[in-house]
Design a protein around this motif. Structure first.
Motif, PDB file in Angstrom:
ATOM      1  N   GLN A   1     -11.775 -16.719  14.473  1.00  0.00           N
ATOM      2  CA  GLN A   1     -13.208 -16.508  14.247  1.00  0.00           C
ATOM      3  C   GLN A   1     -13.470 -15.135  13.642  1.00  0.00           C
ATOM      4  O   GLN A   1     -14.451 -14.921  12.973  1.00  0.00           O
ATOM      5  N   PHE A   2     -12.597 -14.162  13.959  1.00  0.00           N
ATOM      6  CA  PHE A   2     -12.820 -12.784  13.503  1.00  0.00           C
ATOM      7  C   PHE A   2     -12.068 -12.479  12.207  1.00  0.00           C
ATOM      8  O   PHE A   2     -12.015 -11.359  11.766  1.00  0.00           O
ATOM      9  N   GLY A   3     -11.452 -13.473  11.602  1.00  0.00           N
ATOM     10  CA  GLY A   3     -10.659 -13.241  10.395  1.00  0.00           C
ATOM     11  C   GLY A   3      -9.272 -12.782  10.776  1.00  0.00           C
ATOM     12  O   GLY A   3      -8.947 -12.640  11.947  1.00  0.00           O
ATOM     13  N   ASP A   4      -8.456 -12.546   9.770  1.00  0.00           N
ATOM     14  CA  ASP A   4      -7.083 -12.137  10.026  1.00  0.00           C
ATOM     15  C   ASP A   4      -7.043 -10.631  10.286  1.00  0.00           C
ATOM     16  O   ASP A   4      -6.854  -9.826   9.387  1.00  0.00           O
ATOM     17  N   ILE A   5      -7.267 -10.277  11.547  1.00  0.00           N
ATOM     18  CA  ILE A   5      -7.378  -8.864  11.908  1.00  0.00           C
ATOM     19  C   ILE A   5      -6.102  -8.098  11.584  1.00  0.00           C
ATOM     20  O   ILE A   5      -6.141  -6.981  11.079  1.00  0.00           O
ATOM     21  N   ASN A   6      -4.986  -8.744  11.855  1.00  0.00           N
ATOM     22  CA  ASN A   6      -3.708  -8.091  11.595  1.00  0.00           C
ATOM     23  C   ASN A   6      -3.604  -7.657  10.132  1.00  0.00           C
ATOM     24  O   ASN A   6      -3.226  -6.536   9.821  1.00  0.00           O
ATOM     25  N   PHE A   7      -3.995  -8.575   9.242  1.00  0.00           N
ATOM     26  CA  PHE A   7      -3.901  -8.275   7.811  1.00  0.00           C
ATOM     27  C   PHE A   7      -4.848  -7.146   7.428  1.00  0.00           C
ATOM     28  O   PHE A   7      -4.481  -6.218   6.718  1.00  0.00           O
ATOM     29  N   ILE A   8      -6.069  -7.224   7.927  1.00  0.00           N
ATOM     30  CA  ILE A   8      -7.060  -6.199   7.580  1.00  0.00           C
ATOM     31  C   ILE A   8      -6.583  -4.823   8.034  1.00  0.00           C
ATOM     32  O   ILE A   8      -6.599  -3.853   7.283  1.00  0.00           O
ATOM     33  N   VAL A   9      -6.106  -4.753   9.280  1.00  0.00           N
ATOM     34  CA  VAL A   9      -5.638  -3.481   9.830  1.00  0.00           C
ATOM     35  C   VAL A   9      -4.475  -2.938   9.008  1.00  0.00           C
ATOM     36  O   VAL A   9      -4.449  -1.770   8.619  1.00  0.00           O
ATOM     37  N   THR A  10      -3.510  -3.811   8.708  1.00  0.00           N
ATOM     38  CA  THR A  10      -2.347  -3.366   7.946  1.00  0.00           C
ATOM     39  C   THR A  10      -2.750  -2.886   6.559  1.00  0.00           C
ATOM     40  O   THR A  10      -2.250  -1.868   6.072  1.00  0.00           O
ATOM     41  N   ALA A  11      -3.667  -3.591   5.929  1.00  0.00           N
ATOM     42  CA  ALA A  11      -4.094  -3.216   4.580  1.00  0.00           C
ATOM     43  C   ALA A  11      -4.780  -1.853   4.585  1.00  0.00           C
ATOM     44  O   ALA A  11      -4.471  -0.980   3.770  1.00  0.00           O
ATOM     45  N   ILE A  12      -5.693  -1.652   5.526  1.00  0.00           N
ATOM     46  CA  ILE A  12      -6.409  -0.371   5.583  1.00  0.00           C
ATOM     47  C   ILE A  12      -5.420   0.764   5.820  1.00  0.00           C
ATOM     48  O   ILE A  12      -5.408   1.769   5.110  1.00  0.00           O
ATOM     49  N   LEU A  13      -4.553   0.584   6.836  1.00  0.00           N
ATOM     50  CA  LEU A  13      -3.629   1.664   7.184  1.00  0.00           C
ATOM     51  C   LEU A  13      -2.637   1.917   6.054  1.00  0.00           C
ATOM     52  O   LEU A  13      -2.275   3.058   5.784  1.00  0.00           O
ATOM     53  N   GLY A  14      -2.229   0.845   5.377  1.00  0.00           N
ATOM     54  CA  GLY A  14      -1.319   1.011   4.253  1.00  0.00           C
ATOM     55  C   GLY A  14      -1.937   1.908   3.192  1.00  0.00           C
ATOM     56  O   GLY A  14      -1.298   2.847   2.715  1.00  0.00           O
ATOM     57  N   ALA A  15      -3.195   1.653   2.857  1.00  0.00           N
ATOM     58  CA  ALA A  15      -3.877   2.457   1.846  1.00  0.00           C
ATOM     59  C   ALA A  15      -4.004   3.908   2.308  1.00  0.00           C
ATOM     60  O   ALA A  15      -3.748   4.848   1.556  1.00  0.00           O
ATOM     61  N   VAL A  16      -4.357   4.084   3.574  1.00  0.00           N
ATOM     62  CA  VAL A  16      -4.534   5.437   4.108  1.00  0.00           C
ATOM     63  C   VAL A  16      -3.230   6.230   4.026  1.00  0.00           C
ATOM     64  O   VAL A  16      -3.199   7.364   3.548  1.00  0.00           O
ATOM     65  N   PHE A  17      -2.140   5.613   4.473  1.00  0.00           N
ATOM     66  CA  PHE A  17      -0.888   6.365   4.524  1.00  0.00           C
ATOM     67  C   PHE A  17      -0.290   6.575   3.135  1.00  0.00           C
ATOM     68  O   PHE A  17       0.375   7.573   2.888  1.00  0.00           O
ATOM     69  N   PHE A  18      -0.563   5.651   2.231  1.00  0.00           N
ATOM     70  CA  PHE A  18      -0.093   5.815   0.867  1.00  0.00           C
ATOM     71  C   PHE A  18      -0.730   7.060   0.249  1.00  0.00           C
ATOM     72  O   PHE A  18      -0.071   7.903  -0.341  1.00  0.00           O
ATOM     73  N   THR A  19      -2.041   7.178   0.451  1.00  0.00           N
ATOM     74  CA  THR A  19      -2.765   8.342  -0.050  1.00  0.00           C
ATOM     75  C   THR A  19      -2.255   9.618   0.623  1.00  0.00           C
ATOM     76  O   THR A  19      -2.028  10.635  -0.021  1.00  0.00           O
ATOM     77  N   LEU A  20      -2.065   9.509   1.931  1.00  0.00           N
ATOM     78  CA  LEU A  20      -1.623  10.669   2.706  1.00  0.00           C
ATOM     79  C   LEU A  20      -0.268  11.174   2.227  1.00  0.00           C
ATOM     80  O   LEU A  20      -0.012  12.376   2.169  1.00  0.00           O
ATOM     81  N   LEU A  21       0.582  10.231   1.863  1.00  0.00           N
ATOM     82  CA  LEU A  21       1.926  10.569   1.406  1.00  0.00           C
ATOM     83  C   LEU A  21       1.850  11.490   0.189  1.00  0.00           C
ATOM     84  O   LEU A  21       2.546  12.497   0.115  1.00  0.00           O
TER      85      LEU A  21
END
Ligand SMILES: Nc1ncnc2c1ncn2[C@@H]1O[C@H](COP(=O)(O)OP(=O)(O)OP(=O)(O)O)[C@@H](O)[C@H]1O
Ligand SMILES: [Mg+2]
Lengths: 381, 229
Positions: free
Chosen positions: A253-273
């Motif tokens: 019902q809440f969507g694929d939370i795992n995917f959303i979380v991974t996508a956001i964090l991936g973008a954040v850490f990529f930038t951070l790198l």
């Protein structure tokens, strides 16, 4: 360790820049902690789901009621061990934000079907004796400070009372319950269905969903089929799922939370790198003459490499620790809403690991270039 | 003569792209224990190059360099680094202090490579600062010191591990006359009273007068040695 003052002083050579970098990393890890915490909390329902239990709800929708009369038929099915039931009460204490997973049920059946729920025997007896009695989960009891003998007012977002047409209910605390292996299940309450059903204004004689335990976990699919077949073509058709399927369906019902979380964090850490890597590279470039002096004094290439690498390791670990600490402090404040009490250890451990990887990726290139520095050329520039 | 530094047949070539330039063409020299040598010569004559070879910062293309009886032209990079830590104190024209460290921490740097305890390191650093007359500035950062004071801190750092040889590349090149003279007096004192062997590169004939010997380098060749009057 004798190199620590040198390391520390070097790290803070440009205060503003170091603070800025520290903050970026810290915020990334705060975000990591919070999002992974939420993710883990959502998944804990699936992870803790019991394989030999079924959830039986109306085929039409989860919110559709089922008649209590279905119980005897299910009791009689071969393969069924225990049957109990619950009703979605949607309880709030004082304010809407204080949600409580409070369910009316038959306590004997409930305890037999869900043995993880632990209640002292005398408190079970007290609940049976006291029509308006209620057992409070340990997390909820701690949150609201309720003791035995307290009268607890609970507002239901669904059920009005026959007597006054109001949705404000009151219960007498007679005891507490624990849930083996998953304290987040105890942010709630259990009370007598008989009392509830008599007092409510509508849909009397119905329940919200059945909880069925099977004798042999290998047969649970067959039992689920048998139950649904039993009520096929009746006015109350059912849909039986294992607890795990039910939890997964609930989460969808809440969507694929795992995917959303991974996508956001991936973008954040990529930038951070890139941000951190660039800062590290720049800070080493500015220090070429200083590195040359260290080498002149007799610091070996390996020692210079270690110093520069240790600096980025220190920065990343410090920032990550602060970020995760902050997440751990803030998480419980929002966690109550999603039924989790604290940040899982695994999230903290993963965060630490990511910090080390970040340090290696951002710290190793400048450390290598510093260690390869030629003294004579560096001093000349 | 009891030589502490011996160079024989030393050449140094730099390769830039396809071009190879020979900067030093067969240098033979000896420096006696306890000497204070001024190395003079026009710009580009190879003074810094020669000093770097004596101090073990660089290695000759041919020839041998021996300091205190040890051949250093054959040492590998990490052995040479260890050797420098034990035997050489460097002083540069622009002080080259660590800007974020206090005077005392700067002086302590070479001792981090020894097995001395923290307390002992601190004590030795303070003693070295006292020798250069800056005992009261130990908590100051380089940007809180004058040029002359910064150079004294650099000299204290060069001295603190009690090296065999003090190697200075234009130590007064960035200072006014009076401050330069103070620094030169300090070096002279270190040489005369503490028995330090010093090799100093300088452009300045006045500075060279503080030394006991002068060596002149021109286009990569030693052209003469003068003994102080
Ligand atoms: N790493 C290098 N690569 C190429 N050429 C170099 C290198 N180092 C020095 N040289 C050249 O060697 C020559 C001698 O340089 P060196 O620095 O030893 O002179 P110097 O006598 O110290 O001059 P100055 O008084 O200006 O400091 C110069 O022509 C210089 O360009
Ligand atoms: Mg020079």
């Amino acid at each position: 360790m004798k190199f620590f003052p040198l390391l520390w002083a070097t790290l803070w050579r440009k205060k503003i820049r170091t603070i800025f970098t520290l903050m970026s990393i810290m915020i990334a890890f705060l975000l990591f902690g919070m999002l992974q915490g939420v993710n883990a909390a959502f998944h804990s329902g699936v992870d803790n789901a019991n394989v030999n239990r079924l959830i039986v709800s109306s085929r039409i929708s989860l919110t559709e009621a089922l008649p209590l009369s279905q119980m005897q038929q299910m009791d009689a099915l071969p393969g069924v061990a225990h049957v109990t039931y619950a009703v979605w009460f949607d309880a709030r204490y004082q304010e809407q934000k204080n949600f409580l997973f409070a369910v009316p049920t038959d306590i004997d059946r409930y305890l037999a079907t869900i043995p993880e729920v632990k209640v002292a025997p005398d408190q079970v007896e007290a609940l049976k004796r006291t029509r308006s009695g209620i057992l409070i989960g340990t997390v909820a009891a701690k949150k609201y400070g309720w003791k035995i003998g307290d009268r607890v007012p609970l507002h239901s977002n669904i059920w009005t009372r026959k007597a006054d047409g109001q949705s404000d209910w009151a219960f007498d605390v007679v005891g507490f319950y624990d849930f083996t292996g998953d304290p987040s299940q105890t942010d709630g309450a259990i009370f007598n269905y008989s009392y509830f059903d008599e007092a409510r204004a509508f849909r009397n004689g119905t329940i919200g969903w059945w909880i069925v335990s099977v004798k042999d976990p290998n047969q649970s699919a067959a039992v689920a089929q048998a139950i649904d077949k039993l009520f096929e073509n009746s006015s109350d058709e059912t849909k039986s799922q294992s607890e795990k399927e039910f939890a997964q369906g609930f989460m969808k019902q809440f969507g694929d939370i795992n995917f959303i979380v991974t996508a956001i964090l991936g973008a954040v850490f990529f930038t951070l790198l890139f941000l951190t890597g660039n800062t590290m590279m720049q800070s080493v470039r500015e220090r070429v003459p200083e590195m040359a002096v260290l080498k002149t004094l007799g610091f070996s290439d390996g020692q210079v490499l270690t110093l520069v690498f240790a600096e980025s390791l220190l920065l990343c670990l410090l920032a990550a620790a602060l970020g995760l600490l902050l997440a751990q402090m803030i998480f419980p404040l929002i966690a109550g809403k999603i039924g989790a009490a604290s940040l899982p250890l695994q999230v903290l451990a993963t965060g630490g690991l990511i910090a080390v990887v970040l340090a290696v990726l951002t710290g190793l290139p400048p450390a290598l270039s510093a260690s390869r520095l030629n003294i004579v050329d560096a001093l000349r520039s | 003569m009891n030589a502490i530094v011996t160079l024989s047949g030393v050449t140094k070539r730099y390769t830039r792209g396809k071009q190879t330039v020979e900067v030093l063409h067969g240098i033979d020299l000896e420096i006696a224990q306890g000497d204070f040598v001024a190395l003079m010569g026009p710009s580009g004559s190879g003074k810094t190059t020669l000093l770097n070879l004596i101090g073990g910062l660089d290695q000759p293309s041919t020839g041998s360099v021996a300091v205190a009886g040890e051949r250093i032209d054959t040492l590998s990079g990490s052995k040479l680094a260890k050797w420098r830590a034990r035997h050489i104190g460097f002083v540069f024209q622009f002080y080259n202090l660590m800007p974020m460290l206090t005077a005392q921490r700067n002086v302590e740097l070479p001792l981090l490579l020894t097995s001395l305890s923290a307390a002992q390191r601190k004590k030795n650093a303070e003693a070295a600062l006292a020798v250069v007359g800056l005992a009261d500035r130990s908590k100051h950062k380089p940007n809180e010191l004058s040029g002359g004071q910064a150079q004294r801190v650099a000299i204290a750092r060069a001295l603190v591990a009690d090296p065999t040889l003090l190697v200075c590349d234009e130590p007064t090149g960035d200072l006014d006359r009076n401050t330069a003279d103070e620094i030169l007096h300090l070096l002279q004192t270190l040489n005369r009273e503490h028995g330090k062997t010093i090799v100093m590169v300088t452009h300045d004939p006045k500075a060279a007068e503080f030394a006991s010997h002068q060596m002149h380098l021109d286009k990569g060749l030693l052209v003469g040695t003068t003994v102080a009057a």
